[in-house]
Design a protein around this motif. Sequence first.
Motif, PDB file in Angstrom:
ATOM      1  N   ARG A 123      -2.621  -4.062 -19.822  1.00  0.00           N
ATOM      2  CA  ARG A 123      -3.044  -5.454 -19.886  1.00  0.00           C
ATOM      3  C   ARG A 123      -2.018  -6.380 -20.529  1.00  0.00           C
ATOM      4  N   THR A 124      -0.989  -5.798 -21.113  1.00  0.00           N
ATOM      5  CA  THR A 124      -0.013  -6.674 -21.762  1.00  0.00           C
ATOM      6  C   THR A 124       1.136  -7.019 -20.839  1.00  0.00           C
ATOM      7  N   SER A 125       1.168  -6.440 -19.661  1.00  0.00           N
ATOM      8  CA  SER A 125       2.302  -6.695 -18.787  1.00  0.00           C
ATOM      9  C   SER A 125       2.141  -8.010 -18.030  1.00  0.00           C
ATOM     10  N   PRO A 126       3.220  -8.797 -17.966  1.00  0.00           N
ATOM     11  CA  PRO A 126       3.107 -10.063 -17.241  1.00  0.00           C
ATOM     12  C   PRO A 126       3.127  -9.880 -15.726  1.00  0.00           C
ATOM     13  N   PHE A 127       3.625  -8.734 -15.255  1.00  0.00           N
ATOM     14  CA  PHE A 127       3.745  -8.558 -13.811  1.00  0.00           C
ATOM     15  C   PHE A 127       3.471  -7.085 -13.522  1.00  0.00           C
ATOM     16  N   ALA A 128       2.235  -6.804 -13.123  1.00  0.00           N
ATOM     17  CA  ALA A 128       1.825  -5.404 -13.048  1.00  0.00           C
ATOM     18  C   ALA A 128       1.472  -4.999 -11.628  1.00  0.00           C
ATOM     19  N   PHE A 129       1.924  -3.807 -11.256  1.00  0.00           N
ATOM     20  CA  PHE A 129       1.508  -3.238  -9.978  1.00  0.00           C
ATOM     21  C   PHE A 129       0.118  -2.666 -10.165  1.00  0.00           C
ATOM     22  N   THR A 130      -0.851  -3.144  -9.384  1.00  0.00           N
ATOM     23  CA  THR A 130      -2.223  -2.672  -9.570  1.00  0.00           C
ATOM     24  C   THR A 130      -2.768  -2.083  -8.264  1.00  0.00           C
ATOM     25  N   GLY A 131      -2.135  -1.004  -7.845  1.00  0.00           N
ATOM     26  CA  GLY A 131      -2.670  -0.238  -6.718  1.00  0.00           C
ATOM     27  C   GLY A 131      -2.119  -0.611  -5.362  1.00  0.00           C
ATOM     28  N   ASN A 132      -2.285  -1.860  -4.959  1.00  0.00           N
ATOM     29  CA  ASN A 132      -1.701  -2.298  -3.688  1.00  0.00           C
ATOM     30  C   ASN A 132      -1.336  -3.769  -3.716  1.00  0.00           C
ATOM     31  N   LYS A 133      -1.193  -4.287  -4.920  1.00  0.00           N
ATOM     32  CA  LYS A 133      -0.828  -5.689  -5.117  1.00  0.00           C
ATOM     33  C   LYS A 133      -0.136  -5.826  -6.461  1.00  0.00           C
ATOM     34  N   PHE A 134       0.564  -6.919  -6.629  1.00  0.00           N
ATOM     35  CA  PHE A 134       1.103  -7.225  -7.950  1.00  0.00           C
ATOM     36  C   PHE A 134       0.253  -8.303  -8.581  1.00  0.00           C
ATOM     37  N   GLU A 135       0.060  -8.156  -9.877  1.00  0.00           N
ATOM     38  CA  GLU A 135      -0.731  -9.148 -10.590  1.00  0.00           C
ATOM     39  C   GLU A 135       0.185  -9.887 -11.557  1.00  0.00           C
ATOM     40  N   PHE A 136       0.445 -11.151 -11.242  1.00  0.00           N
ATOM     41  CA  PHE A 136       1.294 -11.985 -12.095  1.00  0.00           C
ATOM     42  C   PHE A 136       0.355 -12.709 -13.056  1.00  0.00           C
ATOM     43  N   ARG A 137       0.470 -12.346 -14.343  1.00  0.00           N
ATOM     44  CA  ARG A 137      -0.540 -12.811 -15.289  1.00  0.00           C
ATOM     45  C   ARG A 137      -0.106 -14.012 -16.129  1.00  0.00           C
ATOM     46  N   MET A 138       1.067 -14.557 -15.822  1.00  0.00           N
ATOM     47  CA  MET A 138       1.551 -15.636 -16.664  1.00  0.00           C
ATOM     48  C   MET A 138       0.991 -17.028 -16.371  1.00  0.00           C
ATOM     49  N   GLU A 182       0.869  -1.174   0.000  1.00  0.00           N
ATOM     50  CA  GLU A 182       0.000   0.000   0.000  1.00  0.00           C
ATOM     51  C   GLU A 182       0.908   1.227   0.000  1.00  0.00           C
ATOM     52  N   PRO A 183       0.804   2.083  -1.026  1.00  0.00           N
ATOM     53  CA  PRO A 183       1.733   3.217  -1.108  1.00  0.00           C
ATOM     54  C   PRO A 183       1.755   4.104   0.136  1.00  0.00           C
ATOM     55  N   GLY A 184       0.652   4.217   0.844  1.00  0.00           N
ATOM     56  CA  GLY A 184       0.677   4.995   2.087  1.00  0.00           C
ATOM     57  C   GLY A 184       0.515   6.483   1.869  1.00  0.00           C
ATOM     58  N   ASP A 208       3.332  12.006  -2.411  1.00  0.00           N
ATOM     59  CA  ASP A 208       2.213  11.220  -1.946  1.00  0.00           C
ATOM     60  C   ASP A 208       1.681  10.416  -3.126  1.00  0.00           C
ATOM     61  N   PHE A 209       1.597   9.123  -2.954  1.00  0.00           N
ATOM     62  CA  PHE A 209       1.165   8.324  -4.103  1.00  0.00           C
ATOM     63  C   PHE A 209      -0.339   8.175  -4.161  1.00  0.00           C
ATOM     64  N   ARG A 210      -0.811   8.114  -5.343  1.00  0.00           N
ATOM     65  CA  ARG A 210      -2.218   7.793  -5.530  1.00  0.00           C
ATOM     66  C   ARG A 210      -2.314   6.428  -6.172  1.00  0.00           C
ATOM     67  N   LYS A 211      -3.423   5.760  -5.904  1.00  0.00           N
ATOM     68  CA  LYS A 211      -3.657   4.483  -6.572  1.00  0.00           C
ATOM     69  C   LYS A 211      -3.801   4.746  -8.058  1.00  0.00           C
ATOM     70  N   ASP A 212      -3.005   4.065  -8.815  1.00  0.00           N
ATOM     71  CA  ASP A 212      -3.015   4.326 -10.247  1.00  0.00           C
ATOM     72  C   ASP A 212      -3.835   3.260 -10.949  1.00  0.00           C
ATOM     73  N   ALA A 213      -5.118   3.261 -10.659  1.00  0.00           N
ATOM     74  CA  ALA A 213      -5.928   2.150 -11.147  1.00  0.00           C
ATOM     75  C   ALA A 213      -6.420   2.355 -12.570  1.00  0.00           C
ATOM     76  N   THR A 214      -6.282   3.580 -13.073  1.00  0.00           N
ATOM     77  CA  THR A 214      -6.889   3.844 -14.370  1.00  0.00           C
ATOM     78  C   THR A 214      -6.052   3.346 -15.547  1.00  0.00           C
ATOM     79  N   ASP A 215      -4.777   3.714 -15.545  1.00  0.00           N
ATOM     80  CA  ASP A 215      -4.009   3.325 -16.731  1.00  0.00           C
ATOM     81  C   ASP A 215      -3.364   1.957 -16.541  1.00  0.00           C
ATOM     82  N   ARG A 216      -4.200   0.954 -16.583  1.00  0.00           N
ATOM     83  CA  ARG A 216      -3.717  -0.405 -16.470  1.00  0.00           C
ATOM     84  C   ARG A 216      -3.094  -0.840 -17.787  1.00  0.00           C
TER      85      ARG A 216
END
Length: 706
Positions: A444-459, A343-345, A434-442
């Motif tokens: 989808r082609t990244s295999p390992f993406a930071f999505t706000g407060n977690k990493f999404e491993f898509r492989m 969580e960026p905090g 101060d970080f904001r959740k960057d949920a908008t510009d996702r």
Amino acid sequence: MEEFFNVADIFGENVFNDSVMQERLPKKTYQKLKQTISEGKELDLETADVIAHEMKEWAIEKGATHYTHWFQPLTGITAEKHDSFISAPLPSGKVLMSFSGKELIKGEPDASSFPSGGLRATFEARGYTAWDPTSPAFVRQDAAGATLCIPTAFCSYTGEALDQKTPLLRSMEVVSEQAVRLLRLFGNTTSKRVIPSVGAEQEYFLIDREMYLARKDLMYTGRTLFGAMPPKGQEMDDHYFGTIPERIEAYMRDVNIELWKLGVSSKTQHNEVAPAQHELAPIYAQCNVAVDHNQIIMETLRKVANRHGLQCLLHEKPFDGVNGSGKHDNWSLVTDDGINLFEPGKSPHENVQFLLILCLVLKAVDKHADLLRESASDVGNDHRLGGNEAPPAIISVYLGEQLEDVLTQLISTGTATKSKKGEKLATGVKTLPDFRKDATDRNRTSPFAFTGNKFEFRMPGSQDSVGEPNVVLNTIMAEALCEACDELEKAKDFDSAVHDMIKKLATEHQRIVFSGNGYADEWIKEAKKRGLPSINSLVEAIPALTTEATVSMFEKFKVFSKVELESRAEIEYEQYIKSINIEARTMIDMASKQIIPAVISYATELGLSIGTIADACPEADVSTQKELLIKVSNYLREAKDALVNLRETNEKAYTMKADSCKKANFYHDKVVKAMEELRAPVDALEMIVDKESWPMPSYGDMIFEV
Ligand code: ADP
Ligand code: MG
């Protein structure tokens, strides 16, 4: 439709969960078990006896006649051996129902038929299953009866892991230990443990079961080995998030009810990109529970489908030409008192800790990109990763525009003083935005993406366990955390040491960060320039299991021994060999017994009709029929040659005297190629042969008519 019910009432009704334990166990026993769960202590036999007794009574009330140690050998699926609760008959001729603590905590299945990669000599076939009390027991009810399932780890007689769960539990311990170390350095004195949390999104296909049964390739291999694309594919984008047809909705409803009863928090469901493709996502849970739940989800998806006259396909690529299926592994580290380390905090201080952890993730992923790629490899996934579809085979990390910009500032000036969206921040040496959740510009082609407060491993692949990817994520993170703590614990000025470390890590591992289009050819070139590994197949990925960097890391944290890693590599080669051999043999069978005879009949009919027309009316123009006959005959010849070649190549591979690595590579280079060469003319034939004559359902029948 069934009568109305309240989800909250049925949720977890077949789980021996905390509230059941609290209600049924004597207070002392309950507290001891809780202690075991929270501190990883061993359970004494006396306590285990009491728990086993209550668990049995509870299970019998749910209709259970049997119990099983439910485990996850290296087959990718689960295994179980059922024992009934009955004791030896009494002199009266009656029996009692019994279940002891010993039976609860330890089982001894004959393990000789599970993959071991040479870990156990066949004469020493004993394996052990051991209860994982952190994953609750459950009663599985279906038409075949009810069984108490006890999630267990599976080891050899000498203690080597033969399953997914054992290393996973080990990796959870080590990442917790190292993360707590870091938290202490940042002044946290309250969190006791850090728990990797996982939410695994599951993709799957649903087709009509009758169609499935009419396709040997689906039945034997889980994917179609032949099949031409129908006129319409997924190009209209009309399936993704589309209205769910009633038949599918009824199915999903049943799946959800089953899952909820088993305490699996099935949450999201929607249509996926490809026609007939869908997704199910539960709410995230502690890593080992999430891995168990994912197995339950896969079992339930399959089982319920049959009840609805459907077949659930979990293979990564059941159909060529439309998207395949994966399993997005959402992963974060959360303390026992609820603090998410990703969580960026809000305050700069939290940001410093966050930035350090973020940079440690970059380091871990950069250093072990090959291993992470390997953890997501399975035979079916070769058709996704490195094929031309999401995600690409090269590991990179997507951070989002804002974070990437902060990293760039850090690298160039040593401090980050503003955040991208133009906010002014007080300047100061260690001030961070101060970080904001960057949920908008996702991306989808990244295999390992930071999505706000977690990493999404898509492989990871859709039919594979998510055990291995999480073992790797936990352990590479433990290593990075450990190295950071070793250094920071010695530092005189903690603040500036952290600051320097962040800058150094960001600089050294910037190459793993990529936010562009992962499908573009330029990225492959660029990644090569950056020195990132590009691994296009399972056989190329397997060596990552036994490199010096892998072995020394896993041995250091006692997650895997070298011998265990070697055995796992061996198992994967063997699985590859067996799978491709089955695929090749299935193709040979279908081509020689179904397809070629059908095409010959069709060609004969065509020839006869030309003759008939010519006889009846010599002036009639039969050139169209003749052209068609020539075309069909040419493809037939091509198919026949390719069939002969595949048969020979596969025979050569099968009888080859070589180690499994060489053999697997031969299958990959030669047999797979021969398979493709057979498929091409057959698919061309399917396009021109009369539909009535084609001996199996087409792609169109299967994916558009559910
Ligand atoms: P998406 O847009 O990728 O579908 P969702 O917010 O729906 O994202 O989350 C997908 C999965 O990630 C769900 O299983 C969800 O429970 C899980 N998830 C959400 N937050 C976390 C977290 N902090 N750690 C791990 N998994 C998480
Ligand atoms: Mg997702």
